[in-house]
Motif scaffolding. Structure first.
Motif, PDB file in Angstrom:
ATOM      1  N   VAL A 173      25.308 -32.296  -9.506  1.00 40.88           N
ATOM      2  CA  VAL A 173      24.776 -31.020  -9.030  1.00 40.88           C
ATOM      3  C   VAL A 173      23.329 -30.902  -9.478  1.00 40.88           C
ATOM      4  O   VAL A 173      22.888 -31.597 -10.411  1.00 40.88           O
ATOM      5  CB  VAL A 173      25.597 -29.829  -9.577  1.00 40.88           C
ATOM      6  N   GLU A 181      22.308 -25.381 -11.024  1.00 39.76           N
ATOM      7  CA  GLU A 181      23.703 -24.956 -10.888  1.00 39.76           C
ATOM      8  C   GLU A 181      24.531 -25.225 -12.140  1.00 39.76           C
ATOM      9  O   GLU A 181      25.739 -24.960 -12.140  1.00 39.76           O
ATOM     10  CB  GLU A 181      24.333 -25.652  -9.674  1.00 39.76           C
ATOM     11  N   TYR A 191      17.349 -32.683  -9.487  1.00 38.39           N
ATOM     12  CA  TYR A 191      18.586 -33.363  -9.872  1.00 38.39           C
ATOM     13  C   TYR A 191      18.449 -34.273 -11.092  1.00 38.39           C
ATOM     14  O   TYR A 191      19.458 -34.615 -11.708  1.00 38.39           O
ATOM     15  CB  TYR A 191      19.103 -34.211  -8.707  1.00 38.39           C
ATOM     16  N   ASP A 222      29.192 -31.169 -12.558  1.00 35.26           N
ATOM     17  CA  ASP A 222      30.297 -30.222 -12.655  1.00 35.26           C
ATOM     18  C   ASP A 222      31.577 -31.026 -12.809  1.00 35.26           C
ATOM     19  O   ASP A 222      31.766 -32.048 -12.118  1.00 35.26           O
ATOM     20  CB  ASP A 222      30.396 -29.360 -11.391  1.00 35.26           C
ATOM     21  N   SER A 274      30.473 -27.559 -16.864  1.00 39.93           N
ATOM     22  CA  SER A 274      29.349 -28.359 -16.396  1.00 39.93           C
ATOM     23  C   SER A 274      28.507 -28.768 -17.592  1.00 39.93           C
ATOM     24  O   SER A 274      28.551 -28.115 -18.643  1.00 39.93           O
ATOM     25  CB  SER A 274      28.514 -27.598 -15.371  1.00 39.93           C
TER      26      SER A 274
END
Length: 459
Positions: A56, A60, A289, A305, A317
């Protein structure tokens, strides 16, 4: 006043422990599980531990954020671990100065294996445990594998089973208890308490646990990606049960000479590691990322995650370090006047608390040396490539799956002839009896060398 530590075992007690371990290593029949039942248990646990790991963007990550002042990646609780930058100056290796991200996890966790006798044969309580970074999900781990944040339940999850066996061991039950490091290239001063504790019949195997003989554990060590890193480091702390490794025969160097060599390398190597903000780490760039090196080599910091039905917490996560390339860790072995010796290298790594620890003969990620001249490559790497076909041990093993994503190394043990020349004072032939003694104390053998010692004893 009661003593604060258990008394050291007598010579008779230690000899009895070694003899019992030798019996466990030789037991073919009579274990709690047959080999067929063990294979079925492992397959059943794999099916029972489905795990979903999804890459992810950093934005996030639940509970993790880059700090606005430094760019460091930290958890909102202030616990678990952080990723910040490190500025390094070193006289070890072909590159003398660099900057990098590094994991800072000052907590001391517990890695522990419980040992119980069944019909007089010691068995080890091993756990089937999924880690988000493992290439194959579930691997065989110690009885207890927990950071301090885990066992204090900062995450709000379920209690760590069997923890009291190690936090409050019975008097006289401790076989080994020593602080050991983890990867000095990726962790800053990281240590875990490696423990082996005898327990009684009141300790039974739970659903994800099984009592295995030492022979069965050694059998699993000879398979790719089955026994995890945390189990391997604890196994190396067992007293060496092999008769030819513990006989008081003459070693190539005396014990005092070996200790003096280690002390001299620590005193003479120059390593300066200074924490800096992740945002100011030169030659590393951050995108949504990854945090990665501009060359595309070394490793990246990524975000995942995780959904796992068999952990203390069902979903979470976290950041992970993703290496770029397969590691190589090779150990040369030989006999000197019939006494087994291993060729160790005094390695200086930026994250070591003691500057230098003893590593394998060769330890590297070959991709990181692309573009460097041949004389900058690790000593003996060519010999490893030439002799790999005759290796006594050649197994691919995963590194720590709780912090590293798909990190694997080729672990090799190669027998060599007597006339292999030493290329520098960084190398010494050390007898396996002397290795056994060094493993009683902290920060002498690094985690790669400890894996190879556990593997050597399994042969």
């Amino acid at each position: 006043m009661a003593p604060t530590t258990a008394p050291a075992p007598s010579r008779g007690e230690e000899a009895g422990t070694r003899a019992a371990l030798a019996a466990s290593a030789a037991t073919v029949d009579g274990g709690v599980l047959s080999d067929v039942e063990l294979a079925a248990w492992l397959e059943e646990r794999r099916r029972a531990q489905p795990q979903q790991v999804e890459r992810v963007p950093f934005a996030e990550l639940d509970g993790w954020r880059f700090q606005p002042e430094t760019g460091d990646l930290r958890h909102a609780s202030g616990r678990f671990f952080a990723v910040h930058g490190l500025r390094v100056r070193s006289d070890f290796g072909p590159v003398t100065a660099w900057e990098q991200p590094i994991i800072d996890q000052p907590e001391i966790g517990i890695l522990g294996i419980a040992v119980r006798d069944f019909d007089g044969i010691p068995h080890l309580l091993m756990q089937a445990k999924s880690e988000p970074g493992n290439v194959n999900g579930m691997q065989v781990s110690p009885t207890v594998q927990a950071t301090k944040s885990n066992y204090l339940r900062v995450h709000g999850g379920s209690p760590v089973r069997y923890l009291d066996c190690f936090r409050r061991p019975e008097p006289g039950s401790v076989v080994a208890d020593v602080l050991q490091s983890e990867q000095g290239s990726w962790f800053l001063g990281k240590r875990n308490r490696n423990m082996i504790v005898r327990v009684g019949p009141e300790v039974e195997a739970g659903e994800d646990f099984a009592w295995l003989t030492l022979r069965q554990v050694n059998m699993l060590l000879r398979q790719d990606n089955v026994v995890n890193m945390d189990a391997r480091t604890v196994l190396s702390c067992l007293p060496d049960w092999r008769p030819d490794a513990t006989e008081p025969a003459a070693s190539l160097h005396t014990d005092t000479e070996v200790r003096s060599w280690i002390t001299r390398r620590r005193a003479e190597h120059d390593v300066c590691a200074t924490p800096i903000g992740l945002a100011e780490t030169r030659d590393w760039r951050r995108d949504p990322y990854t945090v990665s090196h501009v060359s595309g080599r070394h490793f990246s910091v990524v975000a995942v995650d995780v959904i796992s039905g068999r952990r203390e917490v069902a979903a979470w996560s976290q950041p992970l370090i993703e290496p770029h390339g397969m590691g190589t860790a090779a150990l040369f072995v030989r006999r000197v006047d019939g006494v087994p010796h291993v060729l160790l290298r005094a390695r200086a790594e930026a994250g070591f608390l003691s500057v230098v620890e003893l590593g394998p003969t060769v330890q590297c990620t070959e991709e990181n040396y692309t573009g460097l001249p041949p004389d900058a490559w690790p000593p003996y790497l060519d010999e490893v490539r030439e002799r790999r076909g005759s290796a006594l041990y050649d197994v691919v093993l995963s590194e720590e799956g709780g912090r590293f994503l798909n990190a694997q190394s080729h672990y090799m043990i190669i027998e060599v002839e007597d006339d292999l020349p030493l290329v520098s004072d960084e190398f010494r032939w050390v007898s396996t009896r002397q290795v056994d003694e060094l493993l009683r104390y902290s920060h002498h053998l690094n985690v790669q060398a400890r894996t190879l010692i556990a593997a050597l004893r399994s042969l």
